[in-house]
Structures are given as C-alpha cells and as structure tokens.
Design an enzyme around this catalytic site. Sequence first.
Site, PDB file in Angstrom:
ATOM      1  N   CYS A 161      16.920 115.458 -10.408  1.00 40.63           N
ATOM      2  CA  CYS A 161      17.604 115.735  -9.149  1.00 40.63           C
ATOM      3  C   CYS A 161      18.177 117.143  -9.224  1.00 40.63           C
ATOM      4  O   CYS A 161      18.804 117.512 -10.224  1.00 40.63           O
ATOM      5  CB  CYS A 161      18.716 114.717  -8.949  1.00 40.63           C
ATOM      6  SG  CYS A 161      19.621 114.929  -7.415  1.00 40.63           S
ATOM      7  N   LEU A 162      17.979 117.923  -8.171  1.00 35.97           N
ATOM      8  CA  LEU A 162      18.491 119.305  -8.176  1.00 35.97           C
ATOM      9  C   LEU A 162      20.025 119.337  -8.256  1.00 35.97           C
ATOM     10  O   LEU A 162      20.593 120.339  -8.670  1.00 35.97           O
ATOM     11  CB  LEU A 162      18.012 120.058  -6.925  1.00 35.97           C
ATOM     12  CG  LEU A 162      16.505 120.366  -6.873  1.00 35.97           C
ATOM     13  CD1 LEU A 162      16.134 120.957  -5.517  1.00 35.97           C
ATOM     14  CD2 LEU A 162      16.067 121.295  -7.988  1.00 35.97           C
ATOM     15  N   GLN A 201      22.771 117.606  -0.139  1.00 32.40           N
ATOM     16  CA  GLN A 201      22.641 118.460  -1.331  1.00 32.40           C
ATOM     17  C   GLN A 201      22.843 119.944  -1.014  1.00 32.40           C
ATOM     18  O   GLN A 201      23.021 120.751  -1.916  1.00 32.40           O
ATOM     19  CB  GLN A 201      21.263 118.279  -1.980  1.00 32.40           C
ATOM     20  CG  GLN A 201      21.061 116.911  -2.595  1.00 32.40           C
ATOM     21  CD  GLN A 201      19.721 116.832  -3.277  1.00 32.40           C
ATOM     22  OE1 GLN A 201      18.709 116.578  -2.651  1.00 32.40           O
ATOM     23  NE2 GLN A 201      19.703 117.091  -4.582  1.00 32.40           N
ATOM     24  N   HIS A 256      14.433 108.077  -3.459  1.00 29.48           N
ATOM     25  CA  HIS A 256      15.488 108.898  -4.075  1.00 29.48           C
ATOM     26  C   HIS A 256      16.241 109.697  -2.989  1.00 29.48           C
ATOM     27  O   HIS A 256      17.473 109.718  -2.969  1.00 29.48           O
ATOM     28  CB  HIS A 256      14.842 109.838  -5.099  1.00 29.48           C
ATOM     29  CG  HIS A 256      15.779 110.800  -5.766  1.00 29.48           C
ATOM     30  ND1 HIS A 256      16.027 110.783  -7.124  1.00 29.48           N
ATOM     31  CD2 HIS A 256      16.529 111.811  -5.269  1.00 29.48           C
ATOM     32  CE1 HIS A 256      16.907 111.741  -7.417  1.00 29.48           C
ATOM     33  NE2 HIS A 256      17.217 112.393  -6.311  1.00 29.48           N
ATOM     34  N   GLU A 257      15.496 110.306  -2.082  1.00 26.43           N
ATOM     35  CA  GLU A 257      16.128 111.147  -1.049  1.00 26.43           C
ATOM     36  C   GLU A 257      16.895 110.314  -0.024  1.00 26.43           C
ATOM     37  O   GLU A 257      17.971 110.706   0.415  1.00 26.43           O
ATOM     38  CB  GLU A 257      15.091 112.027  -0.346  1.00 26.43           C
ATOM     39  CG  GLU A 257      14.318 112.984  -1.253  1.00 26.43           C
ATOM     40  CD  GLU A 257      15.175 113.771  -2.226  1.00 26.43           C
ATOM     41  OE1 GLU A 257      16.327 114.108  -1.886  1.00 26.43           O
ATOM     42  OE2 GLU A 257      14.708 114.035  -3.340  1.00 26.43           O
ATOM     43  N   HIS A 259      20.217 109.472  -1.239  1.00 26.76           N
ATOM     44  CA  HIS A 259      21.182 110.567  -1.059  1.00 26.76           C
ATOM     45  C   HIS A 259      21.904 110.455   0.273  1.00 26.76           C
ATOM     46  O   HIS A 259      23.093 110.750   0.371  1.00 26.76           O
ATOM     47  CB  HIS A 259      20.472 111.930  -1.084  1.00 26.76           C
ATOM     48  CG  HIS A 259      20.309 112.520  -2.459  1.00 26.76           C
ATOM     49  ND1 HIS A 259      21.378 112.813  -3.266  1.00 26.76           N
ATOM     50  CD2 HIS A 259      19.208 112.896  -3.142  1.00 26.76           C
ATOM     51  CE1 HIS A 259      20.931 113.347  -4.412  1.00 26.76           C
ATOM     52  NE2 HIS A 259      19.615 113.407  -4.360  1.00 26.76           N
ATOM     53  N   GLY A 264      11.743 117.108  -3.565  1.00 29.11           N
ATOM     54  CA  GLY A 264      12.484 116.441  -2.503  1.00 29.11           C
ATOM     55  C   GLY A 264      13.868 117.041  -2.412  1.00 29.11           C
ATOM     56  O   GLY A 264      14.370 117.596  -3.393  1.00 29.11           O
TER      57      GLY A 264
END
Length: 161
Positions: free
Chosen positions: A89-90, A51, A131-132, A135, A46
């Site tokens: 998470c990236l 990000q 999660h996304e 963000h 994701g």
Amino acid sequence: MKILTIRKYPDLILRKKCDEVKEITPEIKELVLNMAETMVKGQGIGLAAPQVGESKRIIIVQFEKRPEIFINPEIIKKSSQSETGEEGCLSLPGLFLKIKRAKKIEVEALNLEGEKITVKTENLSARVFQHEIDHLNGILFIDRISFFQKLKIKRKLRLLS
Ligand code: CO
C-alpha cells in the site's frame, strides 16, 4: 496534472468513511487525473482518494494495463472462493503482507461521464479493487491480518508511525 502528496499511516484521514460523490464536477475530474498521475509515478496499481487527502468515494485501479477510474464503487458480488496473495500500500510503504480476498468479484460504479458501469474481475485486479474499496471505508490491509501476524509486524508499524 500534478503529483499529489500521499497520506501515510497513521494519518487519520485513512480511517474515515468516505463520502459518496454526488456530482462529477470539474474539480472531481481534476482530482482523478492527478490521482492517476500520482499512482503511476508512485508505481502503485491502485489508489483511493483518502490516500491523497480527499475523503471521497473514488478509486483508481490499474485495470487491463491502464489506470481506470471508478466513482462510488460497490462490490455487488463476491465469490465464496478466496485466494491469498501479497499486498502493499502506498500509505504503508515497505510493508507487504499476505491477505485473503475473494477470488472473483463484480463491481458497480460510475465512470467519469457519470454512467453506471459493471466490472467483473478476478485474481490480482479483484484483489486491487477490494483493497481500494476498503480504503473508502477506512479499512487498511493491516486490519485484515490475524492477531499473531499483527504482533509480528508491530515493530515495522511503529517505525512507520
Ligand atoms: Co492501499
């Protein structure tokens, strides 16, 4: 397509509430293609636009084994049943935490053609959506852990920043 730079914690763009996409312009199309490429290369499941430094309500979710694009996504239904599972998470590389999320959700969004779509999903993919979408509201998964859990990862967080 090109690989975009992933913004890492504690970059302030990750804390901003993102703007709604009003029109799907060629620039937006290019951005989402690059985001998909970036997510796949980063081995993420994701990715949210902030990000990659774009404060826009766009997410990519690995959905039914393909990176799918969701514009202005909104959770319209959440099951009362929740599930705890590990997340990464990236933007916070190397950090994996157990997070409690709704088990099933329903999401409304626009696709790249600007059509309204509804997705019903559960388990891992419901977790990725939650999660996304967090963000897009400036929320990170480290905000969803208890105070004591946070104390435990304090040193790790300091190393990231
Ligand atoms: Co993330």
